[in-house]
Scaffold this active site. Structure first.
Site, short mmCIF file in Angstrom:
data_model
loop_
_atom_site.label_atom_id
_atom_site.label_comp_id
_atom_site.label_asym_id
_atom_site.label_seq_id
_atom_site.Cartn_x
_atom_site.Cartn_y
_atom_site.Cartn_z
N LYS A 114 0.87 -1.18 0.00
CA LYS A 114 0.00 0.00 0.00
C LYS A 114 0.89 1.22 0.00
O LYS A 114 2.02 1.17 0.50
CB LYS A 114 -0.88 0.02 1.26
CG LYS A 114 -2.12 0.87 1.12
CD LYS A 114 -3.17 0.12 0.33
CE LYS A 114 -4.54 0.68 0.44
NZ LYS A 114 -5.56 -0.36 0.19
N ASP A 154 -6.96 4.10 -4.64
CA ASP A 154 -7.54 3.92 -3.30
C ASP A 154 -8.19 5.27 -2.98
O ASP A 154 -8.38 6.11 -3.87
CB ASP A 154 -6.44 3.54 -2.30
CG ASP A 154 -7.00 2.95 -1.01
OD1 ASP A 154 -7.39 1.78 -1.02
OD2 ASP A 154 -7.07 3.66 0.01
#
Ligand code: GLU
Length: 429
Positions: A114, A154
């Protein structure tokens, strides 16, 4: 409040500590060795880049970006990049680990990562945003790659962001390689190498998981009532697809406030409104309610589709829904989960429920690799197969180990896959 730092915490403590507690519960269920617990309890790489960007007024501003590569034993590192002032190292570490479990649970050949930049994209002009994204990509350099680490959208980022990242990366490779590196990011626009169905993939996956649960417990989804927190990409797609299946969205909240209508809010109309006006605020076809009232809405299904740590010990007792569906990553605190369990509210865990995004990212990556274009029906069909197979494994493991929690069972399925591969490969040297 510091903008980064190992021990940064919010009101609910460290998110990574929550992620580790969840991990250890799943690990207990399959008797994972201490050695593997140690390996999987830390990301492999934590990359922090500080990079300057020229702003429209001529000033330079230094931004802090992250890329946390949690694990790549099952395949390339994979996961989104989040743009928000709240982004910090602790949060990104948790989110990266959740990506590892998500891919393992769904049996797709990816690891977990991430990234993010700690800033508010809404305060930048489009030109500034493009420079931030391109400079971030450039700063990451060889830390990302089409078979190494593959970013995706995201919170706060989108398909345009991915196209800028792809273009920047491609322009730093040799000209003969450029066509080959498109899959360095997924979630691109359809025209620039994206996949049909990627935009709605997470919401579509949420609905497939709900269908699986409804079938399991004998619940009629076509007459269900729903409350949704968050009307961004995931929340709005989930609301629209559920409405097509006959369900009614009775309450919605976002960063600007909350609305409700006992006769149902038209999810398509609300999507148009939010696109034009930026939030649910002022939506004329529903009543304005207190945001905290969303949790106590008299509905069958409650879907947190925004940020982490939203369902807490303060509001879990108010929840009337039969099922909480974690479309967001980490929306339920550990204390809240205990309360929900005591109240016999089912919790469909994030690492299963919101895996639709990364699964269709995998499809996009495969299509780029083989220069193909799959149609929407094909994408949806394959997505459903993967999610239902994963949900079947969770239900089977839950029964087999008499686990009380679907989350523990989902972790156990994921960890079992990682354990098998580690045991076969061993540790080098
Ligand atoms: N950001 C999404 C997630 O949290 C998608 C990640 C991806 O497609 O790689 O699952």
């Amino acid at each position: 409040m510091p903008s980064d730092g190992e021990n940064m915490s919010n009101d609910h403590g460290s998110l990574f500590a929550t992620a580790l507690t969840q991990f250890n519960r799943g690990a207990d269920l399959i008797g994972l060795s201490d050695d593997l617990r140690q390996i999987l309890s830390q990301p492999k790489n934590e990359i922090i880049v500080n990079f300057p960007v020229k702003m429209d007024d001529g000033r330079f501003e230094v931004f802090t970006g992250y890329r946390i590569q949690h694990n790549n034993v099952l395949g390339p590192y994979k996961g989104g990049v989040r743009f928000s002032p709240l982004v910090n190292l602790d949060e990104v570490k948790a989110l990266a680990s959740w990506m590892t479990w998500k891919s393992a649970l769904c049996d797709i050949p990816f690891g977990g990562a991430k990234g993010g930049i700690s800033f508010d994209p809404h305060r930048c002009s489009s030109e500034e945003l493009e420079r931030v994204v391109r400079r971030f990509t450039h700063s990451l350099g060889g830390n990302i790659g089409p078979d190494y680490d593959i970013p995706a959208p995201d919170l706060g980022s989108n398909s345009q962001t991915m196209v800028w990242m792809m273009d920047t990366y491609a322009n730093s490779t040799g000209s003969s390689e450029r066509q080959n590196v498109k899959r360095v990011v997924t979630g691109k626009t359809l025209e620039t190498g994206g996949s049909h169905g990627r935009e709605k993939a997470t919401g579509q996956g949420v609905v497939f998981c709900l269908q699986h649960w409804a079938d399991e417990v004998g619940f009629d989804l076509s007459s269900a009532t729903v409350a949704l927190q968050g009307w961004g990409n995931v929340g709005s797609a989930t609301g629209r697809i559920l409405q097509v299946h006959g369900a009614k969205v009775l309450a919605v909240s976002d960063h600007a406030g909350a609305i409700a209508d006992q006769d149902g809010i038209d999810a398509f109309d609300l999507t148009d409104w939010v696109q034009e006006n930026g939030s649910v605020k002022g939506y004329p076809n529903a009543d304005w309610i207190e945001p905290s009232d969303l949790w106590s809405a008299d509905v069958d299904i409650l879907i947190p589709a925004a940020l982490e740590n939203q369902i807490t010990a303060d509001n879990a007792n108010d929840i009337k829904a039969k099922v909480v569906v974690e479309a967001a990553n980490g929306p339920t605190t550990l204390e809240a989960e205990e309360i929900l369990s005591e109240k016999s509210v089912d919790v469909l865990p994030d690492i299963l429920v919101n895996a639709g995004g990364v699964i269709v990212s995998y499809f996009e990556w495969l299509q780029n690799r083989s220069a193909q274009r799959w149609d929407l029906d094909d994408v949806d069909h394959r997505l459903r197969e993967i999610l239902w197979a994963a949900a079947d494994s969770v239900v089977a493991l839950q029964k087999d180990r008499e686990s009380s929690s679907r989350r523990d069972a989902a972790y156990a399925v994921a960890l079992q896959r990682l354990k098998t591969v580690y045991n076969q490969r061993g540790i080098f040297p």
